[in-house]
Structure formats: C-alpha cells, structure tokens
Design a protein around this motif. Structure first.
Motif, PDB file in Angstrom:
ATOM      1  N   HIS A  89      31.740  20.560  65.303  1.00 13.54           N
ATOM      2  CA  HIS A  89      30.517  20.701  64.358  1.00 13.54           C
ATOM      3  C   HIS A  89      31.427  20.726  62.816  1.00 13.54           C
ATOM      4  O   HIS A  89      32.038  21.649  62.494  1.00 13.54           O
ATOM      5  N   GLU A 132      34.427   9.547  61.925  1.00 12.26           N
ATOM      6  CA  GLU A 132      34.539  10.356  60.813  1.00 12.26           C
ATOM      7  C   GLU A 132      36.088  10.217  60.408  1.00 12.26           C
ATOM      8  O   GLU A 132      36.211  10.648  59.234  1.00 12.26           O
ATOM      9  N   GLU A 193      22.420  22.847  66.251  1.00 18.39           N
ATOM     10  CA  GLU A 193      23.100  22.998  64.986  1.00 18.39           C
ATOM     11  C   GLU A 193      23.300  21.531  64.275  1.00 18.39           C
ATOM     12  O   GLU A 193      23.300  21.555  62.851  1.00 18.39           O
ATOM     13  N   LYS A 194      23.327  20.452  65.121  1.00 18.23           N
ATOM     14  CA  LYS A 194      23.644  19.243  64.461  1.00 18.23           C
ATOM     15  C   LYS A 194      22.030  18.722  63.847  1.00 18.23           C
ATOM     16  O   LYS A 194      21.181  19.074  64.378  1.00 18.23           O
ATOM     17  N   LEU A 195      22.172  17.630  63.046  1.00 19.46           N
ATOM     18  CA  LEU A 195      20.905  17.365  62.191  1.00 19.46           C
ATOM     19  C   LEU A 195      19.865  17.112  63.038  1.00 19.46           C
ATOM     20  O   LEU A 195      18.577  17.826  62.800  1.00 19.46           O
ATOM     21  N   PRO A 210      16.152  21.769  56.291  1.00 18.98           N
ATOM     22  CA  PRO A 210      17.205  21.790  55.131  1.00 18.98           C
ATOM     23  C   PRO A 210      18.042  20.248  54.855  1.00 18.98           C
ATOM     24  O   PRO A 210      18.769  19.981  55.869  1.00 18.98           O
ATOM     25  N   ARG A 219      24.072   7.686  58.154  1.00 20.54           N
ATOM     26  CA  ARG A 219      24.766   7.831  59.292  1.00 20.54           C
ATOM     27  C   ARG A 219      24.182   6.911  60.407  1.00 20.54           C
ATOM     28  O   ARG A 219      23.012   6.296  60.143  1.00 20.54           O
ATOM     29  N   ASN A 254      19.686  10.117  55.487  1.00 15.78           N
ATOM     30  CA  ASN A 254      19.258  11.392  56.175  1.00 15.78           C
ATOM     31  C   ASN A 254      17.664  11.532  55.877  1.00 15.78           C
ATOM     32  O   ASN A 254      17.126  11.899  56.679  1.00 15.78           O
ATOM     33  N   ARG A 287      26.871  19.640  51.238  1.00 21.52           N
ATOM     34  CA  ARG A 287      28.353  20.100  51.974  1.00 21.52           C
ATOM     35  C   ARG A 287      29.460  19.795  51.161  1.00 21.52           C
ATOM     36  O   ARG A 287      29.449  18.592  50.711  1.00 21.52           O
ATOM     37  N   TYR A 294      28.441   6.174  56.881  1.00 21.89           N
ATOM     38  CA  TYR A 294      29.394   5.760  58.226  1.00 21.89           C
ATOM     39  C   TYR A 294      28.579   4.636  58.715  1.00 21.89           C
ATOM     40  O   TYR A 294      27.515   4.372  58.757  1.00 21.89           O
TER      41      TYR A 294
HETATM   42  P1  TYD Z   1      25.658  16.447  61.418  1.00 24.57           P
HETATM   43  O1  TYD Z   1      24.560  16.349  62.472  1.00 24.57           O
HETATM   44  O2  TYD Z   1      26.370  17.783  61.039  1.00 24.57           O
HETATM   45  O3  TYD Z   1      26.678  15.424  61.842  1.00 24.57           O
HETATM   46  P2  TYD Z   1      27.976  14.683  60.959  1.00 24.57           P
HETATM   47  O4  TYD Z   1      28.167  15.815  59.758  1.00 24.57           O
HETATM   48  O5  TYD Z   1      29.139  14.984  61.863  1.00 24.57           O
HETATM   49  O6  TYD Z   1      27.715  13.447  60.554  1.00 24.57           O
HETATM   50  O7  TYD Z   1      25.122  15.765  59.994  1.00 24.57           O
HETATM   51  C1  TYD Z   1      24.415  14.701  60.220  1.00 24.57           C
HETATM   52  C2  TYD Z   1      24.105  14.400  58.422  1.00 24.57           C
HETATM   53  O8  TYD Z   1      23.042  15.289  58.305  1.00 24.57           O
HETATM   54  C3  TYD Z   1      25.281  14.648  57.761  1.00 24.57           C
HETATM   55  O9  TYD Z   1      25.126  13.651  56.602  1.00 24.57           O
HETATM   56  C4  TYD Z   1      24.777  15.915  56.969  1.00 24.57           C
HETATM   57  C5  TYD Z   1      23.399  15.886  57.002  1.00 24.57           C
HETATM   58  N1  TYD Z   1      22.578  17.227  57.666  1.00 24.57           N
HETATM   59  C6  TYD Z   1      21.647  17.654  56.742  1.00 24.57           C
HETATM   60  O10 TYD Z   1      21.272  17.285  55.733  1.00 24.57           O
HETATM   61  N2  TYD Z   1      21.249  19.070  56.838  1.00 24.57           N
HETATM   62  C7  TYD Z   1      21.347  19.794  57.907  1.00 24.57           C
HETATM   63  O11 TYD Z   1      20.933  20.923  58.329  1.00 24.57           O
HETATM   64  C8  TYD Z   1      22.719  19.298  58.628  1.00 24.57           C
HETATM   65  C9  TYD Z   1      23.172  20.178  60.194  1.00 24.57           C
HETATM   66  C10 TYD Z   1      23.396  18.364  58.480  1.00 24.57           C
END
Ligand code: TYD
Ligand code: NAD
Length: 348
Positions: A89, A132, A193-195, A210, A219, A254, A287, A294
């Motif tokens: 993550h 990534e 924890e992933k989106l 969020p 993505r 997103n 972040r 991607y």
């Molecule tokens: P994520 O699931 O953490 O995968 P990765 O960073 O490996 O692509 O996040 C996917 C996308 O969603 C990334 O652009 C970050 C965004 N995101 C949010 O906007 N809010 C969140 O709470 C999370 C976890 C990710």
C-alpha cells in the motif's frame, strides 16, 4: 507441478489460489508461504485447506527467513514459484517505508538466491509487479514493456528494485524468470485500505468518502479474476526472460469512479431517506508524489498468449460491491482484526 506461492493469503494471492484450484486446469500442488502481516488472512482459504488436503498446504513464514525458505523448498520439492508477497500500500510506504525495503527488496533477493541454488529443479519463477514502477503518464500514451522505470513512491521504488533483481538473475544466472506488471486490481478479499473496498464499505456505512487532491488522477482498473487468468497463462506459456503488462482496459478518473460507485451502492442498498451517497464525497489533502495517470498497453499479452480482460468496469464493480455486501462476517473480522484469533488457534 509443486508451486510455491508467496503472499497467498493476501488479496490477489487468495484469488489466484482459489482460481487455480477451483476454476483452472492446474492439477498440481500449492504451498502457500505467507507471513500473515495485517494484510494476510488465511481464513480466506480455510475451505480450500479442508477441500484440497493433498494439494494445498499453508506455512506461516517470512520470505526474509532464508533458512526456513530453503527447508520448505527441500521438503516440498518446489519446481515453480509465483511470488506475490509484498508490502503493497502506497500510503503506508510514505509513512513507514522500512518494511517495504525489507520484504519487497530483501525478501525477493532471498527467494532468488534460494532458487539460484536449486536451478536444476526450478522450471519457472514468476514475479508479480506493478505498473507503478513506470511512474506517471501525461494525458496521452500507455505503459509498454519497454517504458523506462521512473518510480515515485517508496512502494513503487521497492517494486522496481525487485523487478531489476529478477531480470538480473535471468540475464546473469539464466534463472527461468518471467515478470508481469499490472494495473490496479479490484474484487473480492481486498483489504479495505485500497480505494475501492474503502469506498464501498464507507458508502455502505454512510461514512465520508475521502478523495485525494482534485480527484482527477487516473487509474486503470483490472478485475482480479482476469489478472489471475493472465498470470496462469504466463506461467504455463510465457517465455522466460520476458515481461508482460497486464491491464484492464478500464481507465477512469478517481472522482468519476467514486461517483459511479456511489450510484451503484444507492441502487443495490438504498440509503435511508433516499439520499445520494455522492453527498459523502469529501476532498482531502493530496498524497505526496501522487502519480497522475496510469494506463497499460497489454497488446503483447494479447498477441503472444491470446489473453484479454473479460470484465468491464461496471460488471466488475457490481460483483465486487455485491461480494462485500454478502460477506459482513469477513468485513467485520478484517476491520476488527478478529481473524488474528483464528490464526492463533490454527497456526501457533
Ligand atoms: P490505491 O487504491 O491506494 O492504489 P494506488 O495508489 O496503488 O494506485 O489508490 C488508487 C487511487 O485512489 C490513487 O490515485 C489514490 C486514490 N485514493 C483516494 O483518492 N482516496 C483514498 O482514500 C485512497 C486509499 C486512494
Ligand atoms: P496484499 O497486501 O493484499 O497481500 C500481500 C501478502 O503478502 C499478505 O498476505 C502478507 O501477509 C504477505 N506478506 C507481506 N510481507 C511478507 C513477508 N515478509 N513474507 C511472507 N509474506 C509476506 O497485496 P496484494 O494486493 O494481494 O498484492 C500482491 C502482489 O501484487 C504484490 O506484489 C503487489 O505489489 C502486486 N500488485 C498489486 C496490485 C493491486 O492492485 N493490489 C497491483 C499491481 C501489483
């Protein structure tokens, strides 16, 4: 085939083991080696453990523990390796990168050394990686297998490092390795924890959704079962020394994705007073080092092995939301960490 699968109790590993034993032409034996960090949940496979006693074994071990790994290779006469185990993550890697360096780089190095010592008995080492490693795209273009590496986060830098090691062991020692770099997976058993699983559960519970920054990061979304099929094709028929990109052909911003998800959750589980889940969307601080876009060109996999993704985003999301709604016990167990008690009873 005696296949060692590392990280088989995590999200993709669980789906891969279930796919191999329940839905594919795999007729060998699986040895799942997993440390059971916060992301590993062997309860995902407890029916498999019961239904395939001669063909599935679980061992709790750290891929950084070379002695233990060597004894597993000897005991089970391993001839194939499929390497998923990783800290996975990005947000965690920003806050605490140490475990990423340890598991993703040192752990992969350990595995490679062990396989190198037993080269005669190993017919394939397949390494699972991410898109990534290529960094961020502008508005146009796609990652191909020859795109230069340009990782942005400690997570992607650690995965890039492990890819380089695997490739070097092929070139230097003739290790029969293949690598796949895939886009964002989604589907059953993903830690919230992933989106997508985070947004699904928060939407169902009426909590804030969020969205980082302006929500315009893009993505590509790959349904996990499609990914599992691609990996199995590569292990069976991919050429050693080759890298394959795996994509879902489902690029999306997103914010649009979260809005689409809100509408689907509204339909599948109407909110009290018929309010829209979209009202829960909250923009939060971006972040650091957040890659903008991607996108994967998976034509090599299509041309060489005939693989294309079967699941479109709408049906994949519907299946995924339905899975989380139908598995409240799994969700509760993962969110409260309750499955740790089950691990203690079964494996300690
Ligand atoms: P994520 O699931 O953490 O995968 P990765 O960073 O490996 O692509 O996040 C996917 C996308 O969603 C990334 O652009 C970050 C965004 N995101 C949010 O906007 N809010 C969140 O709470 C999370 C976890 C990710
Ligand atoms: P996950 O975090 O759900 O699972 C990782 C598994 O590895 C867990 O079961 C954990 O217990 C285990 N593990 C961690 N450290 C270990 C160690 N030192 N020794 C043994 N086991 C250990 O991850 P995932 O989403 O299933 O990802 C699997 C692989 O796919 C990773 O290599 C990841 O980089 C890659 N990948 C994931 C995605 C995605 O969207 N999830 C996309 C591209 C690539």
């Amino acid at each position: 085939m005696n296949m060692l699968i590392t990280g088989g109790s995590g999200f993709i590993g669980t789906n891969f083991i279930r796919y191999l034993l329940l839905d594919s032409d795999f007729d060998g034996r699986i040895i799942n080696v997993d440390l059971l960090t916060y992301a590993g949940n062997p309860e995902n496979l407890k029916d498999i453990e019961k239904d395939f006693p001669g063909r599935y074994a679980f061992i709790q071990a750290d891929i950084c523990d070379k002695e233990k790994l060597a004894s597993i290779f000897n005991e089970f006469d391993i001839d194939t390796v499929c390497h998923f185990a990783a800290e996975s993550h990005v947000d965690r890697s920003i806050v605490a990168p140490d475990a990423f360096i340890q598991t993703n780089i040192i752990g992969t190095f350990n595995l490679l050394q062990i396989v190198r010592d037993r080269q005669k008995q190993i017919s394939r080492f397949h390494h699972i990686s991410t898109d990534e490693v290529f960094g961020s795209l502008g508005a146009d273009g796609f990652f191909t297998e020859t795109t230069p590496y340009d990782p942005s986060s400690p997570y992607s830098a650690s995965k890039a490092s492990s890819d380089h090691l695997v490739r070097a062991y092929h070139r230097t020692y003739g290790l029969p390795a293949t690598i796949s770099n895939c886009s964002n997976n989604y589907g059953p058993y993903q830690f919230p924890e992933k989106l997508l699983p985070l947004m699904i559960l928060n939407a169902l519970e009426g909590k804030a959704l969020p969205v980082y920054g302006d929500g315009k990061n893009i993505r590509d979304w790959l349904y996990v079962e499609d990914h599992c099929q691609a990996i199995w094709e590569i292990i069976k028929r991919g050429k050693t020394g080759e890298t394959y990109n795996i994509g879902g052909n489902c690029e999306m911003e997103n914010l649009s994705l979260v809005q689409m998800l809100c509408d689907m959750v509204d339909e599948l589980a109407p909110a009290k007073h018929k309010t829209s889940r979209r009202e829960l969307i909250t923009f939060v601080k971006d972040r650091p080092g957040h890659d903008r876009r991607y996108a994967i060109d998976a034509s090599k996999l299509k041309n060489d092995l005939g693989w294309t993704p079967k699941t479109d985003l709408k049906s994949g999301l519907q299946k995924t939301i339905a899975w989380y709604m139908e598995h409240p016990d799994w969700v509760k167990s993962v969110k409260t960490g309750e499955y740790r008690n089950w691990i203690k009873q079964h494996y300690k």
